[in-house]
Scaffold this motif. Structure first.
Motif, PDB file in Angstrom:
ATOM      1  N   GLY A   1      42.494  49.878  46.362  1.00  0.00           N
ATOM      2  CA  GLY A   1      42.613  49.310  47.697  1.00  0.00           C
ATOM      3  C   GLY A   1      43.028  50.349  48.718  1.00  0.00           C
ATOM      4  O   GLY A   1      43.174  51.539  48.415  1.00  0.00           O
TER       5      GLY A   1
ATOM      6  N   ASN B   1      46.392  45.400  54.678  1.00  0.00           N
ATOM      7  CA  ASN B   1      45.978  45.653  53.292  1.00  0.00           C
ATOM      8  C   ASN B   1      44.561  45.226  52.987  1.00  0.00           C
ATOM      9  O   ASN B   1      44.121  44.190  53.450  1.00  0.00           O
ATOM     10  N   PHE B   2      43.919  46.012  52.166  1.00  0.00           N
ATOM     11  CA  PHE B   2      42.705  45.519  51.519  1.00  0.00           C
ATOM     12  C   PHE B   2      42.829  45.870  50.041  1.00  0.00           C
ATOM     13  O   PHE B   2      43.057  47.025  49.700  1.00  0.00           O
TER      14      PHE B   2
ATOM     15  N   SER C   1      40.819  45.345  46.263  1.00  0.00           N
ATOM     16  CA  SER C   1      39.628  44.757  45.650  1.00  0.00           C
ATOM     17  C   SER C   1      39.994  44.259  44.262  1.00  0.00           C
ATOM     18  O   SER C   1      40.970  44.710  43.668  1.00  0.00           O
TER      19      SER C   1
END
Ligand code: BG6
Length: 484
Positions: free
Chosen positions: A380, A402-403, A405
């Motif tokens: 991420g 935030n990202f 996966s």
């Protein structure tokens, strides 16, 4: 995609079972294998094709990320596999292998394209390459490729020697040197992250970046690998390859087009701009650590020299922290810090980019902006910005965008890399120039270690490394971000 034969040396080994068969199988499920392909695996032991296919079946059930629940699909995949016993030193065994490869090529209508995958101990690399030539396995009408695992040499001289030997059989364009870090989805994403995001692109230089921190920490210790690890240490095991590859990937100037030759040229330029370490600089810039007894996830664990098969007097490095400088227009004056170690507080591979000019000396103070790229096991990206504390107008507080996966849905490193090798894309494999320049950079450190010029800094298992590693950054007014 061209039809091909995948010739796997070390086909009964741990890496093959855990990574290579599951990767091939997942590619097969995803329709990313050629229409017609044959897999020929070799090992020392005599066994039938059917028995060996059952071993592969077990490894798929245990290690395939996609599961192996559909018996028909699994069976169709297993049918592509044949086994041949082979003593790597015996040329006749290669002739037998050649017979098998050719008969399968005929049967499956494969037009002589071959991948030779060396998943064996490094002392066999040269022998196998030369026996491939000797036996005529490499004289084919189609293309040939060599995939080779690390370590590529154990110092500059041995790496050069190995390369010379391999190049008697394979051209540079035919050699795919695996660095599995280059197969990790977030590493493959680095270039896109910068090139397709103008806000990052605009900030991507020494005007705005204060420092870059690359960490690969592990909680495991030496495990059962003392024989190898005690002669390699973190410097050879992680720094010369994975860590310097991460450094190249994060700092290369963007290629005009993203193809293998452009990307590799940009990476090479980074290595050429690295400020070489003079002997007298090494003690100031390199921290050499070793773990002592401590606790991992609440459980007591032994120190390095009490691990099985490690000599009590070993002064091998299980951690390296390193400060380096890229002396080019874009990065001059930006310190890059690399840190990797075993038996640390957490398993985490990440890159932290710290931006300049946090608000200091004004009425409010704040943390700097950070861009954090989580590579493994989390995948991420987050950006740390500042916001007002609603309860206190004098104070700012950091907030994170935030990202993350879901890693399960992503191909594994080996899937990405094998897929690329099958279709002939070498972008995410290490070119000889990169490998040679990496050894050139690391060689003075190896020499300093050899002469015991760098004292070991000890750290308890389960910690973030020795104090010396923190001091490396403190001396520049920085700290390691995100330590647990
Ligand atoms: C390998 C090293 O190349 O990488 C190991 O030989 C290390 O010592 C491993 O544990 C780490 O890989 P990953 O993908 O788990 O970060």
């Amino acid at each position: 995609m061209d039809n091909m034969t995948f010739v796997l040396f070390g086909g009964t080994g741990d890496l093959a079972r855990r990574k290579i068969y599951p990767a091939l199988f997942n590619l097969y499920i995803d329709h990313k294998m050629p229409e017609s392909f044959s897999i020929i695996a070799m090992g020392r032991k005599e066994q039938s094709h059917a028995d060996f296919q059952q071993i592969v079946a077990k490894s798929l059930q245990t290690f395939s990320r996609r599961g192996a629940n559909d018996p028909a699909v699994m069976d169709a995949f297993l049918q592509s596999i044949r086994y041949s016993s082979l003593n790597v030193n015996n040329v006749e065994d290669y002739s037998k292998l050649r017979g098998l490869v050719e008969s399968r090529e005929k049967e499956l209508n494969i037009s002589g394209n071959r991948i030779f995958y060396l998943s064996v101990a490094p002392e066999f690399f040269e022998t196998i390459a030369s026996n491939i030539k000797e036996s005529g396995l490499d004289s084919i009408s189609g293309w040939k490729r060599l995939i080779i695992e690390k370590p590529f040499g154990r110092d500059l001289e041995s790496a050069r020697h190995l390369n010379e030997e391999l190049s008697k059989v394979f051209e540079e364009e035919e050699i795919y040197r695996i660095d599995h870090y280059l197969g990790k989805p977030m590493v493959q994403n680095l270039e896109i992250l910068e090139s397709s995001n103008p806000i990052l692109k605009a900030l991507w230089s020494n005007h705005h970046i204060a420092n870059v921190q690359i960490t690969a920490s592990e909680i495991v210790g030496v495990e059962e690998r003392a024989g190898y690890y005690d002669n390699s240490g973190a410097i050879r095991d992680m720094v010369q390859n994975h860590m310097l590859q991460l450094l190249m990937m994060i700092s290369m100037r963007l290629p005009r087009k993203s193809d293998a030759s452009e990307v590799r040229m940009k990476k090479k330029n980074v290595m050429k701009s690295l400020r070489p370490l003079q002997m007298e600089d090494i003690a100031k810039n390199v921290i050499r650590g070793q773990y002592t007894a401590g606790r991992i996830q609440g459980k007591p664990v032994a120190g390095y020299t009490d691990e099985p098969n490690v000599p009590k007097s070993s002064n091998n490095d299980t951690l390296i922290a390193l400060r380096l400088w890229i002396d080019n227009y874009f990065w001059s004056e930006v310190p890059f810090y690399i840190r990797t170690g075993k038996r640390m507080a957490e398993k985490s591979t990440r890159i932290v980019i710290e931006f300049k000019e946090p608000l200091k000396g004004q009425t409010t103070t704040s943390d700097p902006n950070l861009l954090v790229i989580e590579i493994n096991p989390n995948e991420g990206i987050f950006i740390q910005l500042n916001k007002k504390d609603p309860m206190n107008t004098e104070k700012l507080e950091p907030m994170r965008i935030n990202f993350f996966s879901n890693g399960k849905e992503q191909p594994e490193a080996y899937e990405n890399l094998i897929f690329d090798a099958v279709r002939g894309d070498s972008t995410f494999f290490a070119h000889w120039d990169e490998v040679e320049l990496s050894w050139e950079y690391v060689q003075p450190i190896l020499d300093a270690f050899e002469q015991d010029l760098i004292p070991l800094s000890y750290y308890p298992a389960g910690s973030n490394g020795p104090e010396a590693s923190d001091q490396l950054l403190e001396a520049d007014g920085f700290k390691w971000w995100l330590d647990k």
